[in-house]
Design a protein around this motif. Structure first.
Motif, PDB file in Angstrom:
ATOM      1  N   LEU A 160      92.746  48.098 -16.277  1.00 52.57           N
ATOM      2  CA  LEU A 160      92.474  48.284 -17.673  1.00 52.57           C
ATOM      3  C   LEU A 160      93.353  47.876 -18.540  1.00 52.57           C
ATOM      4  O   LEU A 160      93.071  47.455 -19.816  1.00 52.57           O
ATOM      5  N   TRP A 161      94.569  47.564 -18.067  1.00 51.04           N
ATOM      6  CA  TRP A 161      95.640  47.156 -19.394  1.00 51.04           C
ATOM      7  C   TRP A 161      95.235  45.717 -19.368  1.00 51.04           C
ATOM      8  O   TRP A 161      95.460  45.426 -20.692  1.00 51.04           O
ATOM      9  N   ARG A 164      92.192  45.243 -21.882  1.00 57.60           N
ATOM     10  CA  ARG A 164      92.314  45.941 -23.114  1.00 57.60           C
ATOM     11  C   ARG A 164      92.609  44.836 -24.168  1.00 57.60           C
ATOM     12  O   ARG A 164      91.671  45.168 -25.282  1.00 57.60           O
ATOM     13  N   LEU A 167      89.065  43.497 -26.160  1.00 61.68           N
ATOM     14  CA  LEU A 167      88.174  44.063 -27.292  1.00 61.68           C
ATOM     15  C   LEU A 167      88.491  43.383 -28.538  1.00 61.68           C
ATOM     16  O   LEU A 167      89.766  43.403 -28.908  1.00 61.68           O
ATOM     17  N   VAL A 173      84.596  49.867 -24.590  1.00 66.03           N
ATOM     18  CA  VAL A 173      84.201  50.002 -23.113  1.00 66.03           C
ATOM     19  C   VAL A 173      83.000  50.899 -22.658  1.00 66.03           C
ATOM     20  O   VAL A 173      83.415  52.157 -23.141  1.00 66.03           O
ATOM     21  N   MET A 196      91.490  56.179 -18.148  1.00 63.91           N
ATOM     22  CA  MET A 196      91.545  55.557 -19.417  1.00 63.91           C
ATOM     23  C   MET A 196      92.732  55.877 -20.404  1.00 63.91           C
ATOM     24  O   MET A 196      93.299  54.957 -20.935  1.00 63.91           O
ATOM     25  N   VAL A 199      96.194  54.350 -20.172  1.00 63.56           N
ATOM     26  CA  VAL A 199      96.403  52.946 -20.544  1.00 63.56           C
ATOM     27  C   VAL A 199      96.019  52.830 -22.107  1.00 63.56           C
ATOM     28  O   VAL A 199      95.963  51.602 -22.650  1.00 63.56           O
ATOM     29  N   TYR A 201      93.393  54.140 -23.885  1.00 65.14           N
ATOM     30  CA  TYR A 201      91.903  54.194 -24.445  1.00 65.14           C
ATOM     31  C   TYR A 201      91.565  55.643 -24.635  1.00 65.14           C
ATOM     32  O   TYR A 201      92.112  56.545 -24.065  1.00 65.14           O
ATOM     33  N   TYR A 219      84.743  54.079 -24.769  1.00 67.22           N
ATOM     34  CA  TYR A 219      86.046  54.251 -24.953  1.00 67.22           C
ATOM     35  C   TYR A 219      86.530  53.328 -26.045  1.00 67.22           C
ATOM     36  O   TYR A 219      85.947  52.076 -25.846  1.00 67.22           O
ATOM     37  N   GLU A 220      87.397  53.674 -26.933  1.00 68.36           N
ATOM     38  CA  GLU A 220      87.937  52.536 -27.784  1.00 68.36           C
ATOM     39  C   GLU A 220      89.433  52.269 -27.556  1.00 68.36           C
ATOM     40  O   GLU A 220      90.285  53.325 -27.031  1.00 68.36           O
ATOM     41  N   ALA A 221      90.220  51.244 -27.632  1.00 74.23           N
ATOM     42  CA  ALA A 221      91.791  51.125 -27.585  1.00 74.23           C
ATOM     43  C   ALA A 221      92.351  51.756 -28.651  1.00 74.23           C
ATOM     44  O   ALA A 221      91.914  51.263 -29.908  1.00 74.23           O
ATOM     45  N   ARG A 225      99.563  49.413 -26.761  1.00 75.95           N
ATOM     46  CA  ARG A 225      99.154  49.065 -25.154  1.00 75.95           C
ATOM     47  C   ARG A 225     100.524  49.562 -24.388  1.00 75.95           C
ATOM     48  O   ARG A 225     101.724  48.917 -24.799  1.00 75.95           O
TER      49      ARG A 225
END
Length: 252
Positions: A160-161, A164, A167, A173, A196, A199, A201, A219-221, A225
């Motif tokens: 996931l990292w 990211r 996006l 996601v 999530m 990381v 999200y 999910y959105e970031a 990070r």
């Protein structure tokens, strides 16, 4: 001597004030990330169910509509398998959109590439990914799909990292999975939320979706990070594995 000392001091001060070169993600080692505290399901098939059965339930149509896939978007289908979503995403985004389909099994990737070529899908690219790194180009995707494969990710925090940065602003996601233990080829929503969130999200939507065999979560970031050593692993009690049922489809 004084000039030499002054010159050395000035050089040291300039070096201290010069910002360090930005670190590349490729420089970050896998052992910098915490391990997952839950079982990882093995890949048992490149398909979740037959495409005909899935289309009778309008699975892809419902998932794409709910996740807001539109013409001209650029989307990624990670763990694409035989390409059920890849083919339908290509039609939905149209000739002005793009689809990147990826799998970590070379034979599956090759079969999907042959299908894409056979069906003349000029807006689709097929590539080989890695289990802990999808190797996606930065700031490229409006949607990244993880369909019935999240429970197979053995290093979720690293995956996931590294995913990211791919996006675009406002990109999402999209995870489709079953609400059962990862050992039984599903992911409990609370566990997914926790991993999530670790990381960076944030879940923006979750709906039950029986047509897709479980639920859909998006999910959105948000925010910076986190550094790998700042990621706190999730330790949640998973539900007991469900009793096996005849014809229970697994995977993509």
């Amino acid at each position: 001597m004084r000039l030499a000392l002054a010159g050395g001091l000035l050089a040291a001060l300039l070096a201290a004030c010069t910002p360090a070169a930005p670190r590349e993600d490729s420089d970050v080692r896998s052992d910098a990330f915490p391990a997952a505290h839950r079982p990882v399901a093995p890949i048992v098939s490149s398909r979740y169910s037959t495409e005909e059965a899935r289309d009778r339930l309008r699975e892809a149509d419902n998932v794409m509509t709910r996740s807001g896939v539109a013409r001209g978007m650029t989307v990624a289908d990670i763990g694409a398998g035989e390409g059920y979503y890849t083919i339908r995403l290509a039609a939905r985004v149209g000739e002005d959109g793009r689809v990147l389909a990826e799998d970590i099994v070379p034979e599956v990737r090759d079969a999907l590439a042959e299908r894409v070529n056979r069906e003349a899908l000029d807006n689709v690219s097929v590539r080989l990914g890695e289990p802990a790194d999808p190797k996606l180009p930065a700031a490229s995707f409006d949607r990244i799909f993880l369909v019935h494969m999240y429970h197979e990710i053995g290093a979720p925090y690293e995956f996931l990292w590294r995913m990211r940065p791919a996006l675009r602003p406002g990109g999402r996601v999209v995870v489709v999975d079953s609400d059962r233990a990862t050992s039984d080829h599903g992911t409990p929503p609370a566990l997914l939320d926790c991993e999530m969130k670790a990381v960076g999200y944030v879940r923006v939507e979750q709906v039950t979706m029986p047509q897709a065999g479980g639920y859909l979560a998006m999910y959105e970031a948000q925010g910076p990070r986190p550094e790998p050593d700042m990621i706190k692993p999730c330790v949640l009690k998973e539900p007991a594995p469900a009793a096996p049922t005849a014809g229970n489809p697994h995977d993509r």
